[in-house]
Design a protein around this motif. Structure first.
Motif, mmCIF file in Angstrom:
data_model
loop_
_atom_site.group_PDB
_atom_site.id
_atom_site.type_symbol
_atom_site.label_atom_id
_atom_site.label_comp_id
_atom_site.label_asym_id
_atom_site.label_seq_id
_atom_site.Cartn_x
_atom_site.Cartn_y
_atom_site.Cartn_z
ATOM 1 N N MET A 1 0.820 -1.195 0.000
ATOM 2 C CA MET A 1 0.000 0.000 0.000
ATOM 3 C C MET A 1 0.862 1.256 0.000
ATOM 4 S SD MET A 1 -2.948 -1.322 -0.160
ATOM 5 C CE MET A 1 -4.123 -0.033 0.110
ATOM 6 N N GLY A 2 2.124 1.169 -0.349
ATOM 7 C CA GLY A 2 3.048 2.277 -0.240
ATOM 8 C C GLY A 2 2.673 3.520 -1.014
ATOM 9 N N LEU A 3 2.280 3.385 -2.279
ATOM 10 C CA LEU A 3 1.966 4.566 -3.081
ATOM 11 C C LEU A 3 0.748 5.277 -2.509
ATOM 12 C CD1 LEU A 3 2.454 6.412 -5.457
ATOM 13 C CD2 LEU A 3 1.161 4.817 -6.889
ATOM 14 N N ARG A 4 -0.244 4.528 -2.121
ATOM 15 C CA ARG A 4 -1.457 5.109 -1.532
ATOM 16 C C ARG A 4 -1.087 5.997 -0.343
ATOM 17 N NH1 ARG A 4 -7.234 3.010 -0.003
ATOM 18 N NH2 ARG A 4 -7.202 2.810 -2.240
ATOM 19 N N TRP A 79 -2.109 3.960 9.414
ATOM 20 C CA TRP A 79 -0.991 3.271 8.763
ATOM 21 C C TRP A 79 0.342 3.638 9.426
ATOM 22 C CZ3 TRP A 79 2.896 5.496 5.564
ATOM 23 C CH2 TRP A 79 3.694 4.570 4.897
ATOM 24 N N LEU A 80 0.517 4.912 9.757
ATOM 25 C CA LEU A 80 1.766 5.367 10.374
ATOM 26 C C LEU A 80 2.000 4.773 11.759
ATOM 27 C CD1 LEU A 80 1.742 9.153 9.439
ATOM 28 C CD2 LEU A 80 3.489 7.482 8.779
ATOM 29 N N THR A 81 0.954 4.635 12.539
ATOM 30 C CA THR A 81 1.129 4.273 13.947
ATOM 31 C C THR A 81 0.738 2.846 14.300
ATOM 32 O OG1 THR A 81 -1.062 5.132 14.512
ATOM 33 C CG2 THR A 81 0.812 6.658 14.688
ATOM 34 N N GLU A 82 -0.079 2.197 13.471
ATOM 35 C CA GLU A 82 -0.599 0.894 13.873
ATOM 36 C C GLU A 82 -0.267 -0.253 12.934
ATOM 37 O OE1 GLU A 82 -4.725 1.150 15.057
ATOM 38 O OE2 GLU A 82 -4.437 3.256 15.603
ATOM 39 N N PRO A 85 5.469 -2.064 9.322
ATOM 40 C CA PRO A 85 5.974 -2.059 7.935
ATOM 41 C C PRO A 85 6.479 -3.438 7.523
ATOM 42 C CG PRO A 85 7.468 -0.854 9.395
ATOM 43 C CD PRO A 85 6.286 -1.271 10.214
ATOM 44 N N VAL A 86 6.337 -3.726 6.246
ATOM 45 C CA VAL A 86 6.870 -4.963 5.685
ATOM 46 C C VAL A 86 8.380 -4.804 5.602
ATOM 47 C CG1 VAL A 86 6.921 -6.457 3.663
ATOM 48 C CG2 VAL A 86 4.764 -5.395 4.376
ATOM 49 N N ARG A 87 9.093 -5.679 6.218
ATOM 50 C CA ARG A 87 10.559 -5.644 6.189
ATOM 51 C C ARG A 87 11.018 -6.544 5.046
ATOM 52 N NH1 ARG A 87 11.025 -1.821 9.943
ATOM 53 N NH2 ARG A 87 10.132 -2.315 11.956
#
Length: 183
Positions: A1-4, A79-82, A85-87
Motif C-alpha cells: 500500500m506504499g503509493l497510496r 498506517w503510520l502508527t498501527e 511495515p513490511v521488512r
C-alpha cells in the motif's frame, strides 16, 4: 500500500495536483518509493473513489488539485502508527552472491565491482538531491532529510561492502571460485 500512503502523506501537507505530486516524488520520494505518472494518476483516482481525497479545485484543461479528506487523514495516521511495515528480506543481488562460486573468480569479482559501481552511482544521485531537498523546518523538509540520509548511508554501506567482498575472493583470474562450476 506504499503509493497510496505516500500520496496521502504528501496531500496531508497541503493540496496538490497530480503533476505537483510527481515533481515531489522526483526530488524526494524516488529514493524510497519511486512512482510513474500513470501510477500516481491511477492511485489518485482510486483515492478519490474511496473518499480519501477530494478534488479541491479544478483549473484549465481539467487540471485537478486534490486535498486529503478526513477519512484519508485517519487512514494515513492509522498506517503510520498501527500497521507494522513490511521488512523486505529478499535481495536478488545477495542471492546471486551466494552462488558466485559457480563462476570464475574474475567473473565473481566483476559482478561485485558492478554492485559497488551501482551503489556509488546511487550515492552520487542522492548527494545531488541534498541541494534540492528543502532546508526548511516544515515536515517534508525535516523528514525528507532523514530519509535522504538513510539512502546516503545505505548506498555508502553497499559500496563499501562490495569493495570489501571483491578483496575477499581469492584465486587468480580464470581460476575456479568454487566447486561444481563448469570450466
Amino acid at each position: 500500500m506504499g503509493l497510496r500512503h505516500a500520496l496521502l502523506g504528501l496531500l496531508a501537507q497541503g493540496p496538490a495536483s497530480g503533476y505537483d505530486l510527481l515533481k515531489i516524488f522526483e526530488i524526494s520520494l524516488a529514493n524510497v518509493w519511486p512512482a510513474t505518472q500513470s501510477q500516481v494518476y491511477s492511485e489518485l483516482s482510486r483515492l478519490a473513489d474511496a473518499g480519501l481525497v477530494k478534488a479541491a479545485a479544478e483549473g484549465p484543461r481539467g487540471r485537478k488539485e486534490y486535498s486529503i479528506a478526513e477519512p484519508g487523514l485517519a487512514e494515513l495516521r492509522h498506517w503510520l502508527t498501527e500497521v507494522e511495515p513490511v521488512r523486505a528480506r529478499r535481495s536478488e543481488m545477495l542471492l546471486r552472491v551466494f552462488f558466485l562460486g559457480q563462476v570464475r573468480s574474475d567473473q565473481a569479482r566483476d559482478y561485485l565491482r558492478q554492485q559497488a559501481e551501482a551503489a556509488r552511482s546511487q550515492q552520487e544521485e542522492l548527494t545531488a538531491l541534498k541541494g534540492v531537498v528543502g532546508q526548511g523546518e516544515d515536515d517534508l523538509s525535516v523528514y525528507g532529510r532523514l530519509a535522504l540520509e538513510w539512502g546516503l548511508r545505505f548506498s555508502r554501506m553497499q559500496r563499501e561492502w562490495a569493495e570489501w567482498a571483491v578483496d575477499e575472493i581469492g584465486g587468480e583470474a580464470g581460476a575456479p571460485s568454487g566447486q561444481g562450476r563448469p570450466d
